[in-house]
Design a protein around this motif. Sequence first.
Motif, PDB file in Angstrom:
ATOM      1  N   GLY A   1      32.059  32.661  37.888  1.00  7.73           N
ATOM      2  CA  GLY A   1      32.441  33.101  36.547  1.00  7.73           C
ATOM      3  C   GLY A   1      33.554  34.117  36.577  1.00  7.73           C
ATOM      4  O   GLY A   1      33.783  34.819  37.583  1.00  7.73           O
ATOM      5  N   ASP A   2      34.244  34.214  35.450  1.00  4.01           N
ATOM      6  CA  ASP A   2      35.395  35.112  35.364  1.00  4.01           C
ATOM      7  C   ASP A   2      35.004  36.582  35.388  1.00  4.01           C
ATOM      8  O   ASP A   2      35.870  37.459  35.519  1.00  4.01           O
ATOM      9  N   HIS A   3      33.703  36.875  35.242  1.00  2.00           N
ATOM     10  CA  HIS A   3      33.284  38.273  35.197  1.00  2.00           C
ATOM     11  C   HIS A   3      33.215  38.919  36.583  1.00  2.00           C
ATOM     12  O   HIS A   3      32.909  40.107  36.690  1.00  2.00           O
ATOM     13  N   ALA A   4      33.458  38.144  37.664  1.00  6.07           N
ATOM     14  CA  ALA A   4      33.440  38.740  39.008  1.00  6.07           C
ATOM     15  C   ALA A   4      34.491  39.836  39.073  1.00  6.07           C
ATOM     16  O   ALA A   4      35.663  39.609  38.742  1.00  6.07           O
ATOM     17  N   ASP A   5      34.093  41.035  39.518  1.00  5.53           N
ATOM     18  CA  ASP A   5      35.044  42.143  39.469  1.00  5.53           C
ATOM     19  C   ASP A   5      35.944  42.182  40.699  1.00  5.53           C
ATOM     20  O   ASP A   5      35.718  41.492  41.697  1.00  5.53           O
ATOM     21  N   GLU A   6      36.979  43.000  40.623  1.00  2.78           N
ATOM     22  CA  GLU A   6      38.015  43.046  41.663  1.00  2.78           C
ATOM     23  C   GLU A   6      37.442  43.468  43.003  1.00  2.78           C
ATOM     24  O   GLU A   6      37.796  42.918  44.050  1.00  2.78           O
ATOM     25  N   ALA A   7      36.559  44.453  43.020  1.00  3.51           N
ATOM     26  CA  ALA A   7      36.010  44.948  44.292  1.00  3.51           C
ATOM     27  C   ALA A   7      35.217  43.850  45.005  1.00  3.51           C
ATOM     28  O   ALA A   7      35.294  43.688  46.225  1.00  3.51           O
ATOM     29  N   PHE A   8      34.449  43.082  44.229  1.00  6.35           N
ATOM     30  CA  PHE A   8      33.650  41.993  44.792  1.00  6.35           C
ATOM     31  C   PHE A   8      34.578  40.926  45.385  1.00  6.35           C
ATOM     32  O   PHE A   8      34.379  40.461  46.527  1.00  6.35           O
ATOM     33  N   CYS A   9      35.598  40.562  44.648  1.00  3.43           N
ATOM     34  CA  CYS A   9      36.536  39.521  45.134  1.00  3.43           C
ATOM     35  C   CYS A   9      37.315  40.004  46.349  1.00  3.43           C
ATOM     36  O   CYS A   9      37.553  39.246  47.298  1.00  3.43           O
ATOM     37  N   ARG A  10      37.711  41.280  46.331  1.00  2.00           N
ATOM     38  CA  ARG A  10      38.460  41.821  47.458  1.00  2.00           C
ATOM     39  C   ARG A  10      37.613  41.800  48.725  1.00  2.00           C
ATOM     40  O   ARG A  10      38.089  41.482  49.819  1.00  2.00           O
TER      41      ARG A  10
ATOM     42  N   ALA B   1      35.129  39.726  49.331  1.00  4.51           N
ATOM     43  CA  ALA B   1      34.994  38.321  49.748  1.00  4.51           C
ATOM     44  C   ALA B   1      36.194  37.887  50.574  1.00  4.51           C
ATOM     45  O   ALA B   1      36.060  37.175  51.588  1.00  4.51           O
ATOM     46  N   TRP B   2      37.366  38.341  50.167  1.00  3.04           N
ATOM     47  CA  TRP B   2      38.569  38.024  50.940  1.00  3.04           C
ATOM     48  C   TRP B   2      38.549  38.712  52.304  1.00  3.04           C
ATOM     49  O   TRP B   2      38.887  38.121  53.328  1.00  3.04           O
ATOM     50  N   ALA B   3      38.089  39.954  52.333  1.00  4.22           N
ATOM     51  CA  ALA B   3      38.101  40.729  53.582  1.00  4.22           C
ATOM     52  C   ALA B   3      37.130  40.142  54.604  1.00  4.22           C
ATOM     53  O   ALA B   3      37.451  40.016  55.794  1.00  4.22           O
ATOM     54  N   VAL B   4      35.913  39.772  54.173  1.00  3.82           N
ATOM     55  CA  VAL B   4      34.920  39.308  55.146  1.00  3.82           C
ATOM     56  C   VAL B   4      35.226  37.895  55.651  1.00  3.82           C
ATOM     57  O   VAL B   4      34.753  37.502  56.718  1.00  3.82           O
TER      58      VAL B   4
ATOM     59  N   LEU C   1      44.361  32.150  53.216  1.00  7.32           N
ATOM     60  CA  LEU C   1      44.487  32.352  51.776  1.00  7.32           C
ATOM     61  C   LEU C   1      44.755  33.823  51.466  1.00  7.32           C
ATOM     62  O   LEU C   1      44.276  34.728  52.164  1.00  7.32           O
ATOM     63  N   THR C   2      45.508  34.044  50.423  1.00  7.91           N
ATOM     64  CA  THR C   2      45.740  35.416  49.969  1.00  7.91           C
ATOM     65  C   THR C   2      44.519  35.932  49.211  1.00  7.91           C
ATOM     66  O   THR C   2      43.602  35.184  48.858  1.00  7.91           O
ATOM     67  N   GLU C   3      44.549  37.225  48.933  1.00  4.35           N
ATOM     68  CA  GLU C   3      43.451  37.833  48.163  1.00  4.35           C
ATOM     69  C   GLU C   3      43.339  37.183  46.790  1.00  4.35           C
ATOM     70  O   GLU C   3      42.228  36.934  46.289  1.00  4.35           O
ATOM     71  N   ALA C   4      44.480  36.852  46.186  1.00  4.60           N
ATOM     72  CA  ALA C   4      44.459  36.241  44.854  1.00  4.60           C
ATOM     73  C   ALA C   4      43.790  34.872  44.889  1.00  4.60           C
ATOM     74  O   ALA C   4      43.020  34.518  43.970  1.00  4.60           O
TER      75      ALA C   4
ATOM     76  N   PHE D   1      44.035  25.270  47.683  1.00  5.38           N
ATOM     77  CA  PHE D   1      44.682  26.476  47.208  1.00  5.38           C
ATOM     78  C   PHE D   1      45.859  26.835  48.103  1.00  5.38           C
ATOM     79  O   PHE D   1      45.773  26.767  49.323  1.00  5.38           O
ATOM     80  N   GLU D   2      46.965  27.234  47.498  1.00  5.83           N
ATOM     81  CA  GLU D   2      48.146  27.747  48.193  1.00  5.83           C
ATOM     82  C   GLU D   2      48.665  26.786  49.255  1.00  5.83           C
ATOM     83  O   GLU D   2      49.116  27.193  50.323  1.00  5.83           O
ATOM     84  N   ARG D   3      48.597  25.504  48.961  1.00  9.72           N
ATOM     85  CA  ARG D   3      49.133  24.491  49.876  1.00  9.72           C
ATOM     86  C   ARG D   3      50.251  23.696  49.187  1.00  9.72           C
ATOM     87  O   ARG D   3      50.523  22.562  49.533  1.00  9.72           O
TER      88      ARG D   3
END
Length: 938
Positions: free
Chosen positions: A225-234, A236-239, A211-214, A2-4
């Motif tokens: 799955g695509d149903h993962a919501d924004e707060a959960f993904c955000r 995951a990026w933060a931790v 990696l970026t948040e996106a 990703f992002e490379r």
Amino acid sequence: MFEREAELATVDEALEQLTGSGGDGRTDAVAGGALLAFSGPAGLGKTTLLAEVRRRALALNCTLLAARGGEQEQSQPFHVARQLIQPQLADRSEAELHAALGSWYPIVGPALGLCAPEQGAPPDPQGLRDGLDWVLTHLTVQRAPVALVLDDAHWADPESLSWLAAFAPRAEHLPLLLVVAYRPEELPAHAEAFRTLPGRAGHRPLALAPLTEAAVSTLVRDAVGDHADEAFCREAWAVTTGNPFEAVELTAKVRDKGLDPTSASAPLLRDLAAAQRGSGLVARLERLGPTTVRFAWACAVLGTAIPQELAARVAGLGSEEAADATGRLREARILSGPGEEPDAGLEFVHPLIATALYRAIPDALRVALHGQAAVAVVDAGLGASNAARHLLETHPENDPWVVRTLREAAAENLRAGAPEAARRQLARALREPPDFGERAAVLYELGCASLLTEPANTVNHLRAALAEPFDDPALRQGIVIRLAQVLAHSDRLAEASDSLAREIPYTPDARTRLRLQSEQFMWDAFDAVEPDSPARSRRLARLADRLTGRDLTERYIIGLRAWDACLRGEPVDVVLHHAVRALGAEFSWAYEDRGFEVPVLAAMVHMYADRPGRAEELFEAGTAEFERQGWRGAHLSFAYSLRAYIRYRRGRLAEAEELARAGLRLAERVGRGTPVHWYSIAILATTLLARGRVDEAWELAQEHGFGESFPAAVVFPDAQTVYAELLLARGQTKAAAAELEAVDRRLSRRGIQNPSWCPWQLHLARAVAAQDPERARDLAEDAVRRARAFGAPSGIGQALRVAAEVVPPAERPALLTEAVSLLSESPAGYELALALAALGTELRDTALLTRAAVTARECGADGLERGAVDAVLALGGALPCAAAPEAALTEEEAGLARRAAEGDPAVSGPILSAVCRKLGTDRTGLREALEVFARSSR
């Protein structure tokens, strides 16, 4: 990956450049290499990126050389070099390896694990690096295009990493793409080249970004799955702070646990992320059971490419238990491999995991596991050197096996060209400690291993060895001789002599005593401040004159006698008689337990005695021996520099300059301020002065601090005398005289009075001639007398020529005429040109000046040639034939020559070549030749 995209685009550009292939699939014959360096903290995806580089290189039919540094393997010398090169050569027979590597086989073979080290002196580290350069260059040319990929370069062993960092600039001139990845905060100082080298494939190093948040959100949704919501993904990026390794592992855990990817579950991610590192990882491992934990710890101790059977033995497990543990560790994403290559061994999924597990092993258990690993490695037939890295991590236990294994490993590494590794191993053996009677031997071996890197510590080790009680006379002799050598090479010649003098009276064996005496005579001969040189010369003469030369020791003493006789100005016949006796039928320059000083002295005696051809023969043989041994540091620099001095004495100045510069390049690699550096600077400066390039010689001296101080060792040409010559050439006669007075005080009390060796009297005569003509004349006459006593025509001719400068005008022609006569019969072409110019000027004889110009041109003495040509023209003579046109230039030729001299790049072709032939020059000297031609025409 990703992002490379930017990094991969750079890789593709470099591979296209390497293979000459464009996007249309066509191949261009012109291809070039490059260096790419990727940097970033642990977990940012360097290993994944390099795996993609390998895949793309193979897809373009590149030969792939791949290696990986290992945290546990850093102390194992040439570990990375072996990974890179050994697979390309390991399937060949010994005969095929000999054919492929040629003379480099015994030098690089042991370092690459292709053969056992041979008996004899080991290669020096620089010679070994040169050999590795040759092997890699040869492989690259044979199997082009080549991609060399090194992961975790920060953990590469120092021997391999310093070699590759020095080799890296060559990549751009070969069909080689060199790709490295490293953690910037852990890259050692000797690999700084990877941070700073510019290149055609983009700016380097390329720092990998988190990696970026996106990107993390995409990873999460791809996994759960695509149903993962924004707060959960955000969250995951933060931790994970965008760390790719942690993000991938976290998403795998989320999937394995069936965690609902919603904002309500987001707080659980922090605990899941913590379980992937440090104590969380250890707790996760412990849940797999004690057998699996033991096996994982054994793997962490063993490092990379771990044989499953070896790990089982270290862990104390049977084959089935080890197989079960391997399976559980694979499922837990802790271990991977061997996969499609069964011989590749097991690997940790990521170095972060290996590091965390290794550090989690209780200290006492970790030490015990290293001890078990050392035994298992030896039992598996992997050799003492592989076991030694584990023994370095154990505690001393007074175990003779440990001492024996470490000594064996040190001997292997020393002969393979890794003295620093040998030093570490012997220092550890000393702490074990060795048995009472073995301690002196270990200290001696430690001193030998430290010789190149820590001379001060070497002295301490060897003196401590002598203080130990032991009964081996051969060992004692070796310790004393090595102690003297290291003291002498540290410019402590008086201490070297004293150490031998203290031992000689207590040495009962006559032959051993003679060997020690030969060493003492040698270091005394090189001591510029020896307190009683005449007495030592008398003792040496009495001893040498009754020896028959029946062995090497006797021939060394006879060789020292020849050199001493040369310095003191005994007749040439006497000097050559002893030199011939010393050389005998066979006289190697590369004996393991002897220096090369006496062979050098025996060869130089021939040069001073007007036998430069024989001197060159001896030096060529010695140089070839040095190169065969892999001695490409100080030894080879001495050989090149002194061969340059022989060419200088023969009047072949262009060749002398080329050799002197080669000697200086090697000396710079050895280090400034070393004896070899003094030799190279003095000889190059002398040659530049003879070529008429005074300013360049002075700049050389200033750049290298030449003249700020002078060594305690005798060097030739004498460094202080050369510096005085520089001052004279710049018109600084008072300063030159002061230096030469110091030379007088230093050499005269030692009985060194041969002007063929050091013409300090002649230079001093020139320096004081204006202020004290009587003294100048006395100095010159004494130098002539001494030169006649020695009897070399070149020395007599030089003395007569300089004497003519300081005597009344009426006496000059006779002195110069005799000088020309003698020098015409000698090999000293440059001195002959000087004498001809002086006599021609004195007699206003254009024929003599013309001969001087021709002789100077043949020698490469450009300044002298210009002066002689100007003198001929000033007297109304014709241009000397060697620089005269065969016929008048045509108008077309003259115009063409003027354009070429002004730098017109369009001018070329056969007409210009004919013009240059007529003017006796090449294109670079065209402007000067046109000026001479114009003056001659007028």
